[in-house]
Motif scaffolding. Structure first.
Motif, PDB file in Angstrom:
ATOM      1  N   ASN A  19      12.993  18.487  65.042  1.00  0.00           N
ATOM      2  CA  ASN A  19      13.289  19.815  65.607  1.00  0.00           C
ATOM      3  C   ASN A  19      13.853  20.763  64.548  1.00  0.00           C
ATOM      4  O   ASN A  19      13.539  21.959  64.546  1.00  0.00           O
ATOM      5  CB  ASN A  19      14.272  19.690  66.774  1.00  0.00           C
ATOM      6  CG  ASN A  19      13.592  19.195  68.035  1.00  0.00           C
ATOM      7  OD1 ASN A  19      12.375  19.323  68.181  1.00  0.00           O
ATOM      8  ND2 ASN A  19      14.360  18.617  68.938  1.00  0.00           N
ATOM      9  N   ALA A  20      14.686  20.241  63.652  1.00  0.00           N
ATOM     10  CA  ALA A  20      15.253  21.090  62.591  1.00  0.00           C
ATOM     11  C   ALA A  20      14.147  21.638  61.688  1.00  0.00           C
ATOM     12  O   ALA A  20      14.147  22.817  61.326  1.00  0.00           O
ATOM     13  CB  ALA A  20      16.260  20.289  61.771  1.00  0.00           C
ATOM     14  N   VAL A  21      13.183  20.775  61.357  1.00  0.00           N
ATOM     15  CA  VAL A  21      12.063  21.215  60.528  1.00  0.00           C
ATOM     16  C   VAL A  21      11.187  22.204  61.288  1.00  0.00           C
ATOM     17  O   VAL A  21      10.791  23.249  60.777  1.00  0.00           O
ATOM     18  CB  VAL A  21      11.227  20.005  60.052  1.00  0.00           C
ATOM     19  CG1 VAL A  21       9.939  20.469  59.368  1.00  0.00           C
ATOM     20  CG2 VAL A  21      12.045  19.142  59.106  1.00  0.00           C
ATOM     21  N   ARG A  22      10.891  21.898  62.545  1.00  0.00           N
ATOM     22  CA  ARG A  22       9.996  22.739  63.350  1.00  0.00           C
ATOM     23  C   ARG A  22      10.572  24.140  63.554  1.00  0.00           C
ATOM     24  O   ARG A  22       9.868  25.139  63.432  1.00  0.00           O
ATOM     25  CB  ARG A  22       9.738  22.082  64.705  1.00  0.00           C
ATOM     26  CG  ARG A  22       8.876  22.918  65.641  1.00  0.00           C
ATOM     27  CD  ARG A  22       8.544  22.150  66.921  1.00  0.00           C
ATOM     28  NE  ARG A  22       7.887  23.003  67.895  1.00  0.00           N
ATOM     29  CZ  ARG A  22       6.598  23.335  67.890  1.00  0.00           C
ATOM     30  NH1 ARG A  22       5.825  22.867  66.925  1.00  0.00           N
ATOM     31  NH2 ARG A  22       6.089  24.108  68.814  1.00  0.00           N
ATOM     32  N   TYR A  23      11.851  24.226  63.857  1.00  0.00           N
ATOM     33  CA  TYR A  23      12.429  25.521  64.239  1.00  0.00           C
ATOM     34  C   TYR A  23      13.022  26.295  63.069  1.00  0.00           C
ATOM     35  O   TYR A  23      13.439  27.436  63.246  1.00  0.00           O
ATOM     36  CB  TYR A  23      13.458  25.329  65.356  1.00  0.00           C
ATOM     37  CG  TYR A  23      12.788  24.913  66.636  1.00  0.00           C
ATOM     38  CD1 TYR A  23      11.928  25.785  67.301  1.00  0.00           C
ATOM     39  CD2 TYR A  23      12.961  23.645  67.164  1.00  0.00           C
ATOM     40  CE1 TYR A  23      11.276  25.413  68.457  1.00  0.00           C
ATOM     41  CE2 TYR A  23      12.320  23.249  68.322  1.00  0.00           C
ATOM     42  CZ  TYR A  23      11.466  24.147  68.963  1.00  0.00           C
ATOM     43  OH  TYR A  23      10.822  23.758  70.101  1.00  0.00           O
ATOM     44  N   ASN A  24      13.066  25.699  61.886  1.00  0.00           N
ATOM     45  CA  ASN A  24      13.541  26.439  60.722  1.00  0.00           C
ATOM     46  C   ASN A  24      12.557  27.568  60.386  1.00  0.00           C
ATOM     47  O   ASN A  24      11.386  27.321  60.144  1.00  0.00           O
ATOM     48  CB  ASN A  24      13.683  25.486  59.526  1.00  0.00           C
ATOM     49  CG  ASN A  24      14.152  26.197  58.278  1.00  0.00           C
ATOM     50  OD1 ASN A  24      15.006  27.071  58.339  1.00  0.00           O
ATOM     51  ND2 ASN A  24      13.589  25.828  57.151  1.00  0.00           N
ATOM     52  N   PHE A  26      11.124  29.656  62.282  1.00  0.00           N
ATOM     53  CA  PHE A  26      10.022  29.316  63.194  1.00  0.00           C
ATOM     54  C   PHE A  26       8.917  30.367  63.208  1.00  0.00           C
ATOM     55  O   PHE A  26       7.749  30.061  62.995  1.00  0.00           O
ATOM     56  CB  PHE A  26      10.585  29.121  64.611  1.00  0.00           C
ATOM     57  CG  PHE A  26       9.555  28.686  65.616  1.00  0.00           C
ATOM     58  CD1 PHE A  26       9.158  27.364  65.685  1.00  0.00           C
ATOM     59  CD2 PHE A  26       8.992  29.601  66.497  1.00  0.00           C
ATOM     60  CE1 PHE A  26       8.212  26.949  66.616  1.00  0.00           C
ATOM     61  CE2 PHE A  26       8.045  29.199  67.426  1.00  0.00           C
ATOM     62  CZ  PHE A  26       7.661  27.866  67.484  1.00  0.00           C
ATOM     63  N   SER A  27       9.266  31.624  63.459  1.00  0.00           N
ATOM     64  CA  SER A  27       8.236  32.650  63.633  1.00  0.00           C
ATOM     65  C   SER A  27       7.466  32.922  62.343  1.00  0.00           C
ATOM     66  O   SER A  27       6.311  33.335  62.377  1.00  0.00           O
ATOM     67  CB  SER A  27       8.863  33.952  64.155  1.00  0.00           C
ATOM     68  OG  SER A  27       9.816  34.434  63.236  1.00  0.00           O
ATOM     69  N   GLU A  28       8.089  32.663  61.208  1.00  0.00           N
ATOM     70  CA  GLU A  28       7.419  32.924  59.921  1.00  0.00           C
ATOM     71  C   GLU A  28       6.507  31.778  59.492  1.00  0.00           C
ATOM     72  O   GLU A  28       5.476  31.999  58.857  1.00  0.00           O
ATOM     73  CB  GLU A  28       8.470  33.128  58.810  1.00  0.00           C
ATOM     74  CG  GLU A  28       9.424  34.275  59.049  1.00  0.00           C
ATOM     75  CD  GLU A  28      10.555  34.240  58.042  1.00  0.00           C
ATOM     76  OE1 GLU A  28      10.289  33.973  56.864  1.00  0.00           O
ATOM     77  OE2 GLU A  28      11.714  34.452  58.439  1.00  0.00           O
ATOM     78  N   THR A  29       6.904  30.558  59.839  1.00  0.00           N
ATOM     79  CA  THR A  29       6.265  29.406  59.191  1.00  0.00           C
ATOM     80  C   THR A  29       5.538  28.449  60.118  1.00  0.00           C
ATOM     81  O   THR A  29       4.838  27.561  59.637  1.00  0.00           O
ATOM     82  CB  THR A  29       7.319  28.581  58.426  1.00  0.00           C
ATOM     83  OG1 THR A  29       8.255  28.021  59.371  1.00  0.00           O
ATOM     84  CG2 THR A  29       8.061  29.433  57.421  1.00  0.00           C
ATOM     85  N   ILE A  30       5.663  28.604  61.437  1.00  0.00           N
ATOM     86  CA  ILE A  30       5.168  27.549  62.332  1.00  0.00           C
ATOM     87  C   ILE A  30       3.673  27.293  62.159  1.00  0.00           C
ATOM     88  O   ILE A  30       3.207  26.162  62.291  1.00  0.00           O
ATOM     89  CB  ILE A  30       5.513  27.864  63.815  1.00  0.00           C
ATOM     90  CG1 ILE A  30       5.127  26.686  64.729  1.00  0.00           C
ATOM     91  CG2 ILE A  30       4.849  29.140  64.283  1.00  0.00           C
ATOM     92  CD1 ILE A  30       5.742  25.361  64.366  1.00  0.00           C
ATOM     93  N   ASN A  31       2.896  28.318  61.855  1.00  0.00           N
ATOM     94  CA  ASN A  31       1.450  28.125  61.752  1.00  0.00           C
ATOM     95  C   ASN A  31       0.943  27.961  60.319  1.00  0.00           C
ATOM     96  O   ASN A  31      -0.265  27.935  60.091  1.00  0.00           O
ATOM     97  CB  ASN A  31       0.720  29.294  62.429  1.00  0.00           C
ATOM     98  CG  ASN A  31       0.913  29.269  63.936  1.00  0.00           C
ATOM     99  OD1 ASN A  31       0.827  28.216  64.553  1.00  0.00           O
ATOM    100  ND2 ASN A  31       1.189  30.428  64.519  1.00  0.00           N
ATOM    101  N   THR A  32       1.852  27.851  59.370  1.00  0.00           N
ATOM    102  CA  THR A  32       1.409  27.681  57.987  1.00  0.00           C
ATOM    103  C   THR A  32       0.952  26.238  57.762  1.00  0.00           C
ATOM    104  O   THR A  32       1.499  25.307  58.360  1.00  0.00           O
ATOM    105  CB  THR A  32       2.540  28.004  56.998  1.00  0.00           C
ATOM    106  OG1 THR A  32       3.624  27.078  57.222  1.00  0.00           O
ATOM    107  CG2 THR A  32       3.031  29.427  57.173  1.00  0.00           C
ATOM    108  N   PRO A  33      -0.019  26.027  56.874  1.00  0.00           N
ATOM    109  CA  PRO A  33      -0.474  24.656  56.573  1.00  0.00           C
ATOM    110  C   PRO A  33       0.664  23.766  56.073  1.00  0.00           C
ATOM    111  O   PRO A  33       0.706  22.575  56.387  1.00  0.00           O
ATOM    112  CB  PRO A  33      -1.534  24.871  55.486  1.00  0.00           C
ATOM    113  CG  PRO A  33      -1.996  26.281  55.671  1.00  0.00           C
ATOM    114  CD  PRO A  33      -0.812  27.038  56.164  1.00  0.00           C
TER     115      PRO A  33
END
Length: 328
Positions: A19-24, A26-33
């Protein structure tokens, strides 16, 4: 991560790390490879370290993001059937499958767990109270859909309303056609914009309203504006929903009727246990949607020289704004 290195079998540490990795950011990076690859690596490592745990199976289901495959969700449920966080996905799955009894079963479990914020039920009770009988209501996401389903299926509130969640109606044409059949509506996809586009949602509402004028069509005020751009001139605020209409009507009269006669509003100014209320930020943000109808009614009373009534509704709007951090 240090906890995992000390004890690779610590399922709770794995969940917190994921969860820490996922939400860090979040809006900027969630869909990045890069982010997706990192999350996949964590899930792969969890599969080796704790494959039979509740945490792995629940997160594997959430990561897959599939509403039609609940194999991992079912395994998590077998391990810990009392976890309320499972019930929303089960409710969505059985809604799409058309299994009303199973959907009601999980919504009832959820209601009995007392895990859904009461303020969300109160808000969505008022959404339903904004609508005419036998209406269709388009909703946007979790907080304006699950509580409505719960009110309908568990408490039998406004079961005449058909709910079309803008995400779920793109799951498949069969599901959408089945939902519309509840109102004896049939549609021709050839007469609508391309399925699964944002334009499709507003066009579908217009299509139903024009072809089936006896069925009132509403959009919850929470539906993203992107979906409604093409029809916004035909949307009229009537409370916590917009009614689609091709002809003008006195929507202020409906706002007045809904706010004064139909809505339950005590919870806006009497929010018990507000000090440690886990979901309070969600509820107070959602409640900001009251401000537009409240001020519209206050303006009506000001124009009618009923200044005390105007002050009454302005004061409620002020309190709602203050709780939501936008008093100015």
């Amino acid at each position: 991560k240090k906890e995992i290195e000390k004890d690779p079998g610590n399922a709770n540490a794995w969940r917190n790390y994921y969860n820490a990795v996922r939400y860090n950011r979040f809006s900027e990076t969630i869909n990045t490879p890069e982010k997706q690859a990192r999350l996949k690596k964590i899930m792969d490592d969890m599969a080796k370290a704790i494959p039979e745990s509740y945490e792995y199976n629940y997160l594997r289901h959430k990561t897959a993001g599939s509403i039609v495959d609940i194999s991992y969700l079912e395994k998590a449920y077998q391990i810990r059937p009392q976890e309320p966080e499972l019930y929303s996905d089960f409710s969505s799955y059985y809604e799409v499958k058309g299994d009303e009894s199973k959907m009601t079963e999980f919504l009832t479990k959820w209601y009995e767990s007392k895990n859904l914020a009461p303020g969300l039920l109160s808000y969505n009770y008022n959404v339903l109270s904004s609508l005419e009988k036998n209406a269709i209501l388009f909703t946007n996401g979790d907080n304006d859909t699950y509580p409505v389903w719960m009110l309908q299926k568990v408490k039998k509130v406004r079961t005449d309303v058909t709910v079309l969640n803008v995400s779920l109606i793109t799951v498949g044409e069969e599901y959408l056609e089945r939902k519309l059949k509840e109102k004896n509506i049939s549609i021709s996809f050839d007469e609508l914009p391309k399925y699964r586009t944002k334009e499709f949602v507003g066009a579908l509402g217009k299509y139903i309203a024009v072809k089936y004028p006896e069925i009132p069509v509403y959009f919850a005020v929470t539906v993203y504006q992107d979906y409604l751009t093409a029809i916004e001139e035909n949307l009229y605020l009537v409370g916590l929903a917009y009614k689609y209409s091709q002809s003008r009507f006195d929507n202020i009269a409906l706002i007045k009727k809904n706010l004064e006669k139909r809505f339950q509003l005590d919870y806006l100014t009497n929010d018990w246990y507000s000090e440690d209320y886990l979901a309070k930020p969600v509820v107070t943000k959602l409640n900001l949607n009251y401000i537009a109808p409240l001020l519209a009614l206050a303006e009506h009373y000001t124009a009618s020289d009923a200044r005390e009534m105007a002050k009454y509704w302005i004061e409620i709007a002020r309190q709602v704004g203050e709780q939501g951090g936008i008093q100015d």
